[in-house]
Design a protein around this motif. Sequence first.
Motif, short mmCIF file in Angstrom:
data_model
loop_
_atom_site.label_atom_id
_atom_site.label_comp_id
_atom_site.label_asym_id
_atom_site.label_seq_id
_atom_site.Cartn_x
_atom_site.Cartn_y
_atom_site.Cartn_z
N ARG A 1 0.84 -1.19 0.00
CA ARG A 1 0.00 0.00 0.00
C ARG A 1 0.88 1.24 0.00
O ARG A 1 1.70 1.42 0.91
N GLY A 2 0.72 2.08 -1.03
CA GLY A 2 1.45 3.34 -1.09
C GLY A 2 0.51 4.49 -0.80
O GLY A 2 -0.71 4.35 -0.85
N VAL A 3 1.09 5.64 -0.48
CA VAL A 3 0.26 6.81 -0.15
C VAL A 3 0.91 8.08 -0.65
O VAL A 3 2.14 8.23 -0.64
N VAL A 4 0.06 9.00 -1.12
CA VAL A 4 0.49 10.35 -1.50
C VAL A 4 -0.41 11.33 -0.76
O VAL A 4 -1.63 11.23 -0.83
N PHE A 5 0.20 12.27 -0.03
CA PHE A 5 -0.56 13.23 0.77
C PHE A 5 -0.74 14.55 0.00
O PHE A 5 -0.18 14.74 -1.08
N GLN A 6 -1.50 15.46 0.61
CA GLN A 6 -1.72 16.76 -0.03
C GLN A 6 -0.41 17.53 -0.14
O GLN A 6 -0.13 18.15 -1.16
N GLU A 7 0.41 17.49 0.92
CA GLU A 7 1.73 18.09 0.85
C GLU A 7 2.71 17.00 0.39
O GLU A 7 2.58 15.85 0.78
N LEU B 1 -3.67 16.73 -5.00
CA LEU B 1 -3.49 17.90 -5.86
C LEU B 1 -4.11 19.15 -5.25
O LEU B 1 -4.18 20.20 -5.89
N GLY B 2 -4.54 19.05 -3.99
CA GLY B 2 -5.28 20.14 -3.36
C GLY B 2 -4.49 21.41 -3.15
O GLY B 2 -5.07 22.49 -3.07
N ALA B 3 -3.16 21.31 -3.05
CA ALA B 3 -2.35 22.49 -2.76
C ALA B 3 -1.85 23.20 -4.03
O ALA B 3 -1.13 24.19 -3.94
N LEU B 4 -2.24 22.69 -5.19
CA LEU B 4 -1.73 23.24 -6.45
C LEU B 4 -2.66 24.32 -7.00
O LEU B 4 -3.86 24.32 -6.73
N ASP B 5 -2.10 25.22 -7.81
CA ASP B 5 -2.93 26.22 -8.48
C ASP B 5 -3.80 25.53 -9.53
O ASP B 5 -3.56 24.38 -9.91
N ALA B 6 -4.83 26.24 -9.99
CA ALA B 6 -5.87 25.63 -10.82
C ALA B 6 -5.32 25.01 -12.10
O ALA B 6 -5.67 23.87 -12.45
N LEU B 7 -4.43 25.71 -12.81
CA LEU B 7 -3.92 25.20 -14.08
C LEU B 7 -2.99 24.00 -13.86
O LEU B 7 -3.06 23.01 -14.59
#
Length: 257
Positions: free
Chosen positions: A79-85, A161-167
């Motif tokens: 099981r791998g994980v990627v967080f918002q940061e 991807l929550g911390a990224l700008d819209a584009l």
Amino acid sequence: MTGQLEVIGLSKQFIIEQKPLPVLCNINLSVKSGEFVSIIGSSGCGKTTLLRIILGLDTDYEGQVLLNGEQIHGTGLERGVVFQEHRLLPWLTVEDNVAFGLRRLAAAERAPLIKRHLALVGLGGFEKAFPYQLSGGMAQRVAIARALVNRPELLLLDEPLGALDALTRIYMQEELEKIWRKEKISMLMITHDVEEAIYLGDKVVIMSSRPGLIKKIIPVELPRPRDRGSTDFARLKEALLEEFQLGVPKLDVEYTI
């Protein structure tokens, strides 16, 4: 087949001031091998708690969490994980960050794995860069490579991807879908973005809060790659927003000139 997740009758509560606080209630959810499942819901509905349980970081719950038919006990490389940061280690280079979970392997074995996964996320040539030299999107791609390098059967994505700008976010959604199709890995993603959930998911799980319940599971039967501007996409997005009572009311408006 690998990467098959089954959550059966899962309930979880916290004890606050010696009183039980239900967080999740009778969650039943499946992720088939190679399936991409999106989970959306308001803040506080227990989405991250659910991911922590699937990761094996929280074992105090009722019910079953099975991976390939076996009860999950603690954390594991399957099981791998990627967080918002991105949570990259700032004193390590890109390649060393990706290699962090491969210390059990000899250097000669690590090198081709690192090269392959940096190429997979489009970062070939950035092996010696440090995190401060990367954009937000590039840093998150390193985090994805780090999560994939151990070849997990299931990848858990907590608002990646929550911390990224819209584009950048739209670009990264497209990149994440390419990686998913190429790797054929099961993915379970938490997001607050309804459009993102539709664009990436084979199905969208809608959760309601206090305690966290699965309100509805909606299949996304749209061809890939998905057209965000299509009528079918817009209809599905509106249907999902209406589940949160966020649909735009259709008003009869009279104009006078």
